[in-house]
Scaffold this motif. Structure first.
Motif, PDB file in Angstrom:
ATOM      1  N   GLY A 146       0.815  -1.212   0.000  1.00  0.00           N
ATOM      2  CA  GLY A 146       0.000   0.000   0.000  1.00  0.00           C
ATOM      3  C   GLY A 146       0.848   1.259   0.000  1.00  0.00           C
ATOM      4  N   LEU A 147       1.946   1.254   0.769  1.00  0.00           N
ATOM      5  CA  LEU A 147       2.843   2.412   0.789  1.00  0.00           C
ATOM      6  C   LEU A 147       3.527   2.605  -0.558  1.00  0.00           C
ATOM      7  CD1 LEU A 147       4.415   1.929   4.333  1.00  0.00           C
ATOM      8  CD2 LEU A 147       2.699   3.636   3.648  1.00  0.00           C
ATOM      9  N   LEU A 148       3.924   1.507  -1.187  1.00  0.00           N
ATOM     10  CA  LEU A 148       4.546   1.607  -2.512  1.00  0.00           C
ATOM     11  C   LEU A 148       3.548   2.101  -3.560  1.00  0.00           C
ATOM     12  CD1 LEU A 148       6.758  -1.593  -2.444  1.00  0.00           C
ATOM     13  CD2 LEU A 148       7.582   0.778  -2.594  1.00  0.00           C
ATOM     14  N   ASP A 149       2.304   1.641  -3.484  1.00  0.00           N
ATOM     15  CA  ASP A 149       1.274   2.129  -4.409  1.00  0.00           C
ATOM     16  C   ASP A 149       1.046   3.625  -4.222  1.00  0.00           C
ATOM     17  OD1 ASP A 149       0.947  -0.413  -5.458  1.00  0.00           O
ATOM     18  OD2 ASP A 149      -0.919  -0.822  -4.364  1.00  0.00           O
ATOM     19  N   ALA A 150       0.976   4.071  -2.965  1.00  0.00           N
ATOM     20  CA  ALA A 150       0.789   5.496  -2.689  1.00  0.00           C
ATOM     21  C   ALA A 150       1.979   6.301  -3.222  1.00  0.00           C
ATOM     22  CB  ALA A 150       0.611   5.724  -1.192  1.00  0.00           C
ATOM     23  N   TYR A 151       3.185   5.774  -3.042  1.00  0.00           N
ATOM     24  CA  TYR A 151       4.382   6.451  -3.543  1.00  0.00           C
ATOM     25  C   TYR A 151       4.339   6.530  -5.072  1.00  0.00           C
ATOM     26  CZ  TYR A 151       9.397   7.611  -3.851  1.00  0.00           C
ATOM     27  OH  TYR A 151      10.611   8.216  -4.099  1.00  0.00           O
ATOM     28  N   GLU A 152       3.905   5.488  -5.717  1.00  0.00           N
ATOM     29  CA  GLU A 152       3.797   5.492  -7.180  1.00  0.00           C
ATOM     30  C   GLU A 152       2.802   6.554  -7.644  1.00  0.00           C
ATOM     31  OE1 GLU A 152       4.564   4.905 -11.032  1.00  0.00           O
ATOM     32  OE2 GLU A 152       5.699   4.047  -9.370  1.00  0.00           O
ATOM     33  N   ASN A 153       1.694   6.691  -6.935  1.00  0.00           N
ATOM     34  CA  ASN A 153       0.707   7.717  -7.287  1.00  0.00           C
ATOM     35  C   ASN A 153       1.290   9.121  -7.129  1.00  0.00           C
ATOM     36  OD1 ASN A 153      -1.286   5.838  -7.926  1.00  0.00           O
ATOM     37  ND2 ASN A 153      -2.125   5.843  -5.862  1.00  0.00           N
ATOM     38  N   VAL A 154       2.034   9.346  -6.052  1.00  0.00           N
ATOM     39  CA  VAL A 154       2.694  10.634  -5.842  1.00  0.00           C
ATOM     40  C   VAL A 154       3.704  10.885  -6.960  1.00  0.00           C
ATOM     41  CG1 VAL A 154       4.310  11.890  -4.343  1.00  0.00           C
ATOM     42  CG2 VAL A 154       2.335  10.715  -3.345  1.00  0.00           C
ATOM     43  N   ALA A 155       4.493   9.873  -7.276  1.00  0.00           N
ATOM     44  CA  ALA A 155       5.513  10.014  -8.326  1.00  0.00           C
ATOM     45  C   ALA A 155       4.872  10.375  -9.667  1.00  0.00           C
ATOM     46  CB  ALA A 155       6.322   8.726  -8.448  1.00  0.00           C
ATOM     47  N   ARG A 156       3.799   9.714 -10.004  1.00  0.00           N
ATOM     48  CA  ARG A 156       3.112   9.981 -11.269  1.00  0.00           C
ATOM     49  C   ARG A 156       2.590  11.423 -11.299  1.00  0.00           C
ATOM     50  NH1 ARG A 156       1.292   5.367 -11.994  1.00  0.00           N
ATOM     51  NH2 ARG A 156      -0.359   5.431 -10.441  1.00  0.00           N
ATOM     52  N   ALA A 157       2.004  11.868 -10.189  1.00  0.00           N
ATOM     53  CA  ALA A 157       1.485  13.242 -10.118  1.00  0.00           C
ATOM     54  C   ALA A 157       2.629  14.257 -10.226  1.00  0.00           C
ATOM     55  CB  ALA A 157       0.702  13.439  -8.826  1.00  0.00           C
ATOM     56  N   THR A 158       3.745  13.976  -9.549  1.00  0.00           N
ATOM     57  CA  THR A 158       4.905  14.874  -9.632  1.00  0.00           C
ATOM     58  C   THR A 158       5.425  14.940 -11.053  1.00  0.00           C
ATOM     59  OG1 THR A 158       5.572  14.492  -7.348  1.00  0.00           O
ATOM     60  CG2 THR A 158       7.295  15.215  -8.863  1.00  0.00           C
ATOM     61  N   ASP A 159       5.589  13.800 -11.688  1.00  0.00           N
ATOM     62  CA  ASP A 159       6.100  13.773 -13.061  1.00  0.00           C
ATOM     63  C   ASP A 159       5.198  14.577 -13.992  1.00  0.00           C
ATOM     64  OD1 ASP A 159       8.096  12.165 -12.047  1.00  0.00           O
ATOM     65  OD2 ASP A 159       7.418  10.336 -13.058  1.00  0.00           O
ATOM     66  N   ASP A 160       3.896  14.401 -13.844  1.00  0.00           N
ATOM     67  CA  ASP A 160       2.944  15.156 -14.680  1.00  0.00           C
ATOM     68  C   ASP A 160       3.059  16.647 -14.406  1.00  0.00           C
ATOM     69  OD1 ASP A 160       2.050  12.756 -15.755  1.00  0.00           O
ATOM     70  OD2 ASP A 160       0.211  12.702 -14.553  1.00  0.00           O
ATOM     71  N   LEU A 161       3.182  17.016 -13.150  1.00  0.00           N
ATOM     72  CA  LEU A 161       3.264  18.422 -12.773  1.00  0.00           C
ATOM     73  C   LEU A 161       4.539  19.062 -13.319  1.00  0.00           C
ATOM     74  CD1 LEU A 161       1.898  20.684 -11.139  1.00  0.00           C
ATOM     75  CD2 LEU A 161       3.296  19.957  -9.203  1.00  0.00           C
ATOM     76  N   VAL A 162       5.673  18.420 -13.100  1.00  0.00           N
ATOM     77  CA  VAL A 162       6.951  18.977 -13.559  1.00  0.00           C
ATOM     78  C   VAL A 162       6.967  19.103 -15.083  1.00  0.00           C
ATOM     79  CG1 VAL A 162       9.449  18.564 -13.699  1.00  0.00           C
ATOM     80  CG2 VAL A 162       8.235  18.230 -11.533  1.00  0.00           C
ATOM     81  N   ALA A 163       6.360  18.160 -15.763  1.00  0.00           N
ATOM     82  CA  ALA A 163       6.330  18.200 -17.227  1.00  0.00           C
ATOM     83  C   ALA A 163       5.431  19.309 -17.770  1.00  0.00           C
ATOM     84  CB  ALA A 163       5.876  16.841 -17.775  1.00  0.00           C
ATOM     85  N   THR A 164       4.460  19.754 -16.982  1.00  0.00           N
ATOM     86  CA  THR A 164       3.463  20.677 -17.531  1.00  0.00           C
ATOM     87  C   THR A 164       3.432  22.063 -16.894  1.00  0.00           C
ATOM     88  OG1 THR A 164       1.771  19.818 -16.020  1.00  0.00           O
ATOM     89  CG2 THR A 164       1.941  18.785 -18.209  1.00  0.00           C
TER      90      THR A 164
END
Length: 169
Positions: A95-113
């Motif tokens: 569950g912690l790894l899934d939450a971290y993956e969701n944060v990472a995906r949101a960060t990547d999208d944010l930094v890219a845009t």
């Protein structure tokens, strides 16, 4: 594509590639562990591997809120200063790894845009920040990379103390 746009695109790609590499090092430290192992304190520190995953995810999410909306946005969600480094009852490593993956995906999208990596906000008032200092989005991303890298090193020590596995060497 203009030279400025290409440089910006390369810069963002470099930042995200570096962040992804250090996230990967951190994730590697917990590979194959049970929830019990991930929650185990293996040194004199309060840190456990699952807690480090939780802390890094929470810290990254918090700094990305800052990047968009400043200190007020950063502080909009409460931080459990002690509990963020431990696995709570009912939390699982998966569950912690899934939450971290969701944060990472949101960060990547944010930094890219985000329109401008030079956009900045005043830092929150805290004893560890210089009064009146401002950080740009770029500096925030660099800070998240440094934070992730530092904690990946901590995690490597915790993992070696747990079962002798060395994830970074």
């Amino acid at each position: 594509m203009s030279g400025d746009r290409m440089a910006t695109t390369r810069e963002r790609a470099d930042l995200l590639e570096s962040l992804a590499r250090h996230r990967g090092f951190l994730r590697q430290t917990v590979h194959g562990l049970t929830d019990e192992q991930a929650a185990t304190r293996t040194t004199a520190s309060e840190l456990c591997l699952g807690g480090l995953i939780k802390h890094v995810a929470g810290t990254e999410a918090s700094w990305m809120r800052f990047a968009v909306g400043g200190a007020e946005a950063m502080m909009s969600e409460p931080t459990d200063w002690e509990g963020q480094f431990r696995m709570a009852e009912g939390e699982t490593l998966g569950g912690l790894l899934d939450a971290y993956e969701n944060v990472a995906r949101a960060t990547d999208d944010l930094v890219a845009t985000l329109p401008d990596l030079d956009a900045s906000h005043p830092l929150p008032e805290a004893p560890w920040f210089e009064p009146g200092a401002r950080w740009s989005v770029r500096r925030v991303v660099l800070h998240v990379i440094a934070e992730t890298s530092q904690h990946a090193g901590h995690a490597d020590i915790l993992r070696e103390s747990l079962d002798g596995a060395k994830t970074m060497g």
